[in-house]
Design an enzyme around this catalytic site. Structure first.
Site, PDB file in Angstrom:
ATOM      1  N   TYR A  91       0.862  -1.182   0.000  1.00  0.00           N
ATOM      2  CA  TYR A  91       0.000   0.000   0.000  1.00  0.00           C
ATOM      3  C   TYR A  91       0.901   1.236   0.000  1.00  0.00           C
ATOM      4  O   TYR A  91       1.916   1.271  -0.654  1.00  0.00           O
ATOM      5  CB  TYR A  91      -0.989  -0.050   1.175  1.00  0.00           C
ATOM      6  CG  TYR A  91      -2.240   0.747   0.893  1.00  0.00           C
ATOM      7  CD1 TYR A  91      -3.127   0.346  -0.103  1.00  0.00           C
ATOM      8  CD2 TYR A  91      -2.529   1.914   1.588  1.00  0.00           C
ATOM      9  CE1 TYR A  91      -4.266   1.081  -0.404  1.00  0.00           C
ATOM     10  CE2 TYR A  91      -3.663   2.654   1.307  1.00  0.00           C
ATOM     11  CZ  TYR A  91      -4.530   2.235   0.312  1.00  0.00           C
ATOM     12  OH  TYR A  91      -5.654   2.973   0.012  1.00  0.00           O
ATOM     13  N   LYS A 164      -6.220  -2.238  -0.635  1.00  0.00           N
ATOM     14  CA  LYS A 164      -7.012  -2.086   0.584  1.00  0.00           C
ATOM     15  C   LYS A 164      -7.585  -3.437   1.017  1.00  0.00           C
ATOM     16  O   LYS A 164      -7.578  -3.784   2.203  1.00  0.00           O
ATOM     17  CB  LYS A 164      -8.145  -1.090   0.324  1.00  0.00           C
ATOM     18  CG  LYS A 164      -8.579  -0.317   1.553  1.00  0.00           C
ATOM     19  CD  LYS A 164      -7.588   0.782   1.885  1.00  0.00           C
ATOM     20  CE  LYS A 164      -8.065   1.648   3.023  1.00  0.00           C
ATOM     21  NZ  LYS A 164      -7.159   2.758   3.305  1.00  0.00           N
ATOM     22  N   GLU A 235     -13.205   4.569  -1.309  1.00  0.00           N
ATOM     23  CA  GLU A 235     -11.801   4.932  -1.097  1.00  0.00           C
ATOM     24  C   GLU A 235     -11.319   5.913  -2.154  1.00  0.00           C
ATOM     25  O   GLU A 235     -11.562   5.736  -3.359  1.00  0.00           O
ATOM     26  CB  GLU A 235     -10.937   3.661  -1.159  1.00  0.00           C
ATOM     27  CG  GLU A 235      -9.483   3.871  -0.810  1.00  0.00           C
ATOM     28  CD  GLU A 235      -9.254   4.093   0.670  1.00  0.00           C
ATOM     29  OE1 GLU A 235      -8.217   4.695   1.010  1.00  0.00           O
ATOM     30  OE2 GLU A 235     -10.091   3.670   1.487  1.00  0.00           O
ATOM     31  N   ASP A 259     -11.313   7.416   4.053  1.00  0.00           N
ATOM     32  CA  ASP A 259     -10.609   8.700   4.047  1.00  0.00           C
ATOM     33  C   ASP A 259     -11.230   9.675   5.032  1.00  0.00           C
ATOM     34  O   ASP A 259     -10.529  10.504   5.619  1.00  0.00           O
ATOM     35  CB  ASP A 259     -10.632   9.312   2.641  1.00  0.00           C
ATOM     36  CG  ASP A 259     -10.025   8.376   1.615  1.00  0.00           C
ATOM     37  OD1 ASP A 259      -8.860   8.005   1.793  1.00  0.00           O
ATOM     38  OD2 ASP A 259     -10.715   8.016   0.655  1.00  0.00           O
ATOM     39  N   ALA A 292      -7.991  21.643   5.613  1.00  0.00           N
ATOM     40  CA  ALA A 292      -9.417  21.355   5.770  1.00  0.00           C
ATOM     41  C   ALA A 292     -10.022  20.732   4.518  1.00  0.00           C
ATOM     42  O   ALA A 292     -11.036  21.188   4.001  1.00  0.00           O
ATOM     43  CB  ALA A 292     -10.170  22.629   6.149  1.00  0.00           C
ATOM     44  N   ALA A 295     -10.344  14.760   4.351  1.00  0.00           N
ATOM     45  CA  ALA A 295      -9.752  14.005   5.453  1.00  0.00           C
ATOM     46  C   ALA A 295      -9.768  14.835   6.737  1.00  0.00           C
ATOM     47  O   ALA A 295     -10.217  14.371   7.790  1.00  0.00           O
ATOM     48  CB  ALA A 295      -8.332  13.579   5.102  1.00  0.00           C
ATOM     49  N   ASN A 451      -1.856   5.517  11.414  1.00  0.00           N
ATOM     50  CA  ASN A 451      -2.055   4.628  10.273  1.00  0.00           C
ATOM     51  C   ASN A 451      -3.461   4.037  10.345  1.00  0.00           C
ATOM     52  O   ASN A 451      -3.800   3.346  11.308  1.00  0.00           O
ATOM     53  CB  ASN A 451      -1.002   3.512  10.297  1.00  0.00           C
ATOM     54  CG  ASN A 451      -0.976   2.702   9.021  1.00  0.00           C
ATOM     55  OD1 ASN A 451      -1.997   2.492   8.380  1.00  0.00           O
ATOM     56  ND2 ASN A 451       0.207   2.236   8.652  1.00  0.00           N
ATOM     57  N   ASN A 452      -4.270   4.290   9.335  1.00  0.00           N
ATOM     58  CA  ASN A 452      -5.645   3.786   9.341  1.00  0.00           C
ATOM     59  C   ASN A 452      -5.719   2.275   9.446  1.00  0.00           C
ATOM     60  O   ASN A 452      -6.760   1.724   9.837  1.00  0.00           O
ATOM     61  CB  ASN A 452      -6.380   4.218   8.065  1.00  0.00           C
ATOM     62  CG  ASN A 452      -6.722   5.680   8.048  1.00  0.00           C
ATOM     63  OD1 ASN A 452      -6.139   6.474   8.798  1.00  0.00           O
ATOM     64  ND2 ASN A 452      -7.654   6.069   7.195  1.00  0.00           N
TER      65      ASN A 452
END
Length: 553
Positions: A91, A164, A235, A259, A292, A295, A451-452
């Site tokens: 990724y 993902k 995504e 996101d 802004a 995300a 990290n998501n």
């Protein structure tokens, strides 16, 4: 027995050299493989050694992609055993380079391609998979308008969905035979792609407006009808669409946007850890978001949800958040504010006396005036969190939470080591990149990475196990809390987010919390008696089953 070629060509069932001689005979493969019979561990060890021979990360990415297309069990065995090392390969950041070269390097496809030019083909496209209503747990789709930090890549962005899904499987055990990757090809505004002779997507400008909305509506309708139990993950959509699609459809579909929601929830986890150190709660926070976009605004949304859960009204919670974009502090007298910023725009009268530079109210002035407890960076404005800004944060708050989340290193708002020095060790810091430890005044400071992958795999697994009708704010907060529970940030120098070394165990804990919250909120179609057992039973592991499959996938 007649040859069953799918036994060696279908990556889901292929075992290669792990087929025993008896299995080879049963499948009509006698003489089609070398005499040696290997274990899965031996196959994975060879592949790991082969991977180590490549010099660049892109070469490693291509090798893993080809392995994925040959033998999924070995591929995921590698990922599970070496997830920390391979996350940056499969990724971000390596996938960005692979996407730029995707059409030129095209090998074969693992995705479903849905074109804005042929919306009527969506149902037929899914039906070609031969999958029934109970066969799919998860679909990841992208229109690839805003890929990571590299922008609009059209059909080249297909690997975003595939990557993902790979992390969902490696980190949370989502069964790879029960997932679908989708590219929504709405065209591209990338002129290099449109002029490239190798480009494989629609060769026209990105379609917007009613026809684009019709593509999204038909995708959601058909996907949810054909696969009614699947979580629909969105995504890397562009800022003009991501938030709108989520808000317009969250009540009608089992939809999730990583996101916005995933990024917001991982920031919430960092904030929860920090609040435990400072002894505060959400209703005590004042938040400045520098950068802004969708995300950053998604992070604001999740923190606002936490404030509301702690007893503030929506109006009160919204008033505790300040957004800053390229035009400075977002105020309600600005022209053409994006819809996702409008709720947070500050009244112009409130800030009319604030100092401006080049007509803008900048970050340093906002920090001085607001005295925020939390500063979040998603701007890619390298060095924006200066010593002046960090010192002002520390002057206004005993334990400020400072999160420079932009990546790569060349775009980060401040290095965490500098933030510690400039705040005299009082700031609570997590970053968007891996960062080395810092020894400062007798304490070793360790830095968690925002990290998501710490959150969305477990959130997805929990949603699937619960059969949740929607992904609620409560489920996101439960996931964030489960991540925060995995560190003790009260210890001197401790990180406020956990490391990524053991994502399997971390994802299981997140999934349990999500299932429990879904049941509590009444959105779960399944309510397991033993939630921990239900989560563990649902987690797929890379292993060859004892029995051979009777049919191909």
């Amino acid at each position: 027995m007649a040859l069953r070629p799918e036994a060696m060509t279908d990556p889901i069932i292929n075992r290669g050299t792990a087929y025993t001689h008896e299995q080879r005979r049963q499948l009509g493969l006698t003489g089609r493989l070398p005499s040696g019979v290997e274990t899965l561990d031996a196959q994975a060890a060879r592949c790991w050694a082969q991977l180590g021979q490549f010099q660049t990360n892109l070469q490693k990415y291509i090798y893993l992609d080809q392995l994925h297309d040959r033998n999924e069990t070995v591929y995921f065995k590698l990922l599970v055993d070496h997830l920390k090392e391979l996350l940056p390969i499969v990724y971000d950041p390596t996938i960005g380079e692979a996407i730029e070269n995707w059409s030129q390097d095209y090998r074969q496809s693992r995705a479903v391609y849905l074109s804005v030019d042929r919306i009527e083909d969506i149902r037929e496209s899914f039906q070609t998979l031969g999958l029934g209503p109970d066969d799919v747990d998860l679909i990841v789709c992208s229109d690839a308008e805003q890929i990571l930090g590299i922008g609009d890549w059209g059909v080249n962005g297909t690997d975003i969905a595939i990557g993902k899904l790979a992390i969902y499987t490696a980190a949370a055990g989502i069964d790879p035979s029960r997932v679908i990757a989708v590219n929504l090809d709405a065209g591209t505004d990338n002129e290099d792609l449109l002029n490239s002779p190798t480009y494989l997507g629609n060769r026209h400008a990105r379609v917007r407006g009613k026809e684009y909305d019709r593509l999204i509506a038909e995708y959601l309708k058909v996907a949810s009808e054909l696969f009614p139990h699947a979580l629909l993950h969105f995504e890397d959509f562009g800022p003009s669409n991501a938030r709108r699609i989520l808000q317009d459809n969250a009540e009608d579909y089992r939809i999730f946007n990583d996101d916005m929601q995933g990024t917001g929830a991982i920031v919430t986890a960092a904030v929860m850890s920090g609040m435990r150190v400072s002894g505060t709660d959400f209703s005590d926070q004042k938040v400045v978001v520098y950068g802004a976009g969708t995300a950053g605004t998604g992070m604001a949304d999740q923190l606002r949800a936490g404030m509301i859960r702690d007893g503030l009204s929506e109006k009160e919670a919204t008033a505790r958040i300040w957004l800053i974009d390229i035009n400075g502090l977002v105020t309600d007298d600005m022209d053409d504010l994006p819809d996702y910023q409008q709720a947070y725009a500050r009244p112009a009268d409130e800030v009319k006396s604030w100092k401006r530079q080049d007509g803008k109210i900048g970050l340093a002035e906002v920090v001085r005036k607001v005295k925020p407890t939390i500063l979040i960076g998603t701007s890619t404005d390298h060095g924006a969190f200066t010593e002046e800004v960090v010192s002002a944060m520390a002057d206004g708050c005993d334990r400020p939470i400072i999160l420079p989340l932009s990546n790569p290193t060349s775009r980060i708002e401040a290095m965490p080591q500098d933030v510690i020095r400039w705040s005299d060790g009082r700031a609570l810091v997590a970053a968007g990149i891996p960062v080395d430890d810092l020894d400062y005044k007798g304490t070793t400071y360790r830095f968690g990475q925002g990290n998501n992958a710490l959150l969305y795999p477990g959130l997805g697994l929990g949603t699937i196990v619960a059969g949740a009708k929607h992904v609620t704010d409560g489920m996101l907060l439960a996931a964030a809390s489960a991540v925060a529970d995995q560190v003790d940030a009260s210890q001197p120098g401790a990180p406020i987010l956990p490391p990524v070394e053991n994502l399997r165990a971390s994802s299981a804990k997140v999934a349990v919390a999500v299932v429990e919250e879904a049941v509590r909120a009444g959105v779960a179609e399944n309510a397991p008696e033993n939630v921990i057992a239900a989560v563990q039973e649902r987690m797929w592991w890379p292993a060859y089953p004892e029995e051979l499959p009777t049919t191909a996938h």
